[in-house]
Design a protein around this motif. Structure first.
Motif, mmCIF file in Angstrom:
data_model
loop_
_atom_site.group_PDB
_atom_site.id
_atom_site.type_symbol
_atom_site.label_atom_id
_atom_site.label_comp_id
_atom_site.label_asym_id
_atom_site.label_seq_id
_atom_site.Cartn_x
_atom_site.Cartn_y
_atom_site.Cartn_z
ATOM 1 N N UNK A 63 1.391 10.660 0.273
ATOM 2 C CA UNK A 63 2.137 9.607 0.985
ATOM 3 C C UNK A 63 1.191 8.535 1.520
ATOM 4 N N UNK A 64 0.060 8.950 2.054
ATOM 5 C CA UNK A 64 -0.919 7.992 2.560
ATOM 6 C C UNK A 64 -1.495 7.151 1.426
ATOM 7 N N UNK A 65 -1.802 7.784 0.299
ATOM 8 C CA UNK A 65 -2.345 7.055 -0.860
ATOM 9 C C UNK A 65 -1.337 6.019 -1.351
ATOM 10 N N UNK A 78 -1.995 2.061 -1.451
ATOM 11 C CA UNK A 78 -1.802 1.353 -2.722
ATOM 12 C C UNK A 78 -0.870 0.152 -2.529
ATOM 13 N N UNK A 79 0.213 0.341 -1.806
ATOM 14 C CA UNK A 79 1.163 -0.749 -1.581
ATOM 15 C C UNK A 79 0.518 -1.857 -0.751
ATOM 16 N N UNK A 80 -0.237 -1.485 0.271
ATOM 17 C CA UNK A 80 -0.913 -2.465 1.121
ATOM 18 C C UNK A 80 -1.909 -3.294 0.314
ATOM 19 N N UNK A 81 -2.753 -2.622 -0.462
ATOM 20 C CA UNK A 81 -3.777 -3.339 -1.232
ATOM 21 C C UNK A 81 -3.165 -4.202 -2.333
ATOM 22 N N UNK A 82 -2.077 -3.746 -2.936
ATOM 23 C CA UNK A 82 -1.415 -4.552 -3.968
ATOM 24 C C UNK A 82 -0.848 -5.829 -3.355
ATOM 25 N N UNK A 83 -0.284 -5.705 -2.152
ATOM 26 C CA UNK A 83 0.264 -6.878 -1.462
ATOM 27 C C UNK A 83 -0.855 -7.879 -1.154
ATOM 28 N N UNK A 92 -8.423 3.612 -7.742
ATOM 29 C CA UNK A 92 -7.365 2.627 -7.965
ATOM 30 C C UNK A 92 -7.941 1.279 -7.562
ATOM 31 N N UNK A 93 -8.011 0.373 -8.526
ATOM 32 C CA UNK A 93 -8.633 -0.914 -8.288
ATOM 33 C C UNK A 93 -7.665 -2.071 -8.447
ATOM 34 N N UNK A 142 -10.476 -1.739 -3.827
ATOM 35 C CA UNK A 142 -10.008 -0.485 -4.386
ATOM 36 C C UNK A 142 -10.075 0.668 -3.406
ATOM 37 N N UNK A 143 -9.569 1.823 -3.870
ATOM 38 C CA UNK A 143 -9.646 3.038 -3.063
ATOM 39 C C UNK A 143 -9.505 4.257 -3.958
#
Length: 141
Positions: free
Chosen positions: A29-31, A35-40, A54-55, A75-76
């Motif tokens: 859930x945290x990942x 992912x959603x935060x970085x994509x935004x 994930x980049x 990325x993360x």
């Protein structure tokens, strides 16, 4: 002597499937939230680099040794013990933001977070925005 090729490269793997397989459930859930935060912030879709990073976006670099490569601009990696976020080192206000972030550790261009509940997500978002902006300035597309 030939320069060694980078081992971690972008793949065609399904990022959603990768995230869905992260265990345990809290880390998954945290990942997904990271992912959603970085994509935004990045404004581009995620790509799985190697087997676990994930980049967002990418840039090319050349070391003084002549070695070249590509790496995500942001990325993360949702690792077993903690999430590792890849942010450029030295972005504007980094130390002040880090002081406000909460419980996290740092390495060169890495931020280690055990639980998202331990940090301020708004501060993390600002750190990611500033890192992304510095990457865009330093490595124009």
């Amino acid at each position: 002597m030939m320069a060694e090729a980078a081992k971690t490269l972008p793949t065609d793997a399904d990022v959603g499937a990768f995230l869905a397989a992260v265990e345990p459930a809290r880390r998954r859930e945290e990942a997904q939230a990271i992912a959603a935060l970085l994509e935004q912030i990045a404004g581009c879709p995620p790509v799985l680099w190697g087997t676990s990073i994930i980049g967002y976006g990418q840039y090319s670099y050349t070391y003084k040794s002549g070695r070249t490569g590509i790496w995500p601009r942001l990325g993360f990696s949702p690792r077993k013990a903690q999430h590792v976020l890849y942010l450029i080192d030295g972005f504007d206000g980094q130390a002040d933001l880090l002081a406000q972030l909460g419980k996290a550790a740092t390495g060169v261009s890495c931020l280690y977070v055990k639980k998202l509940a331990d940090i301020d997500m708004a501060v993390l978002a600002e750190m990611a925005r500033r890192s992304w902006a510095m990457m865009a300035e330093r490595y124009p597309a």
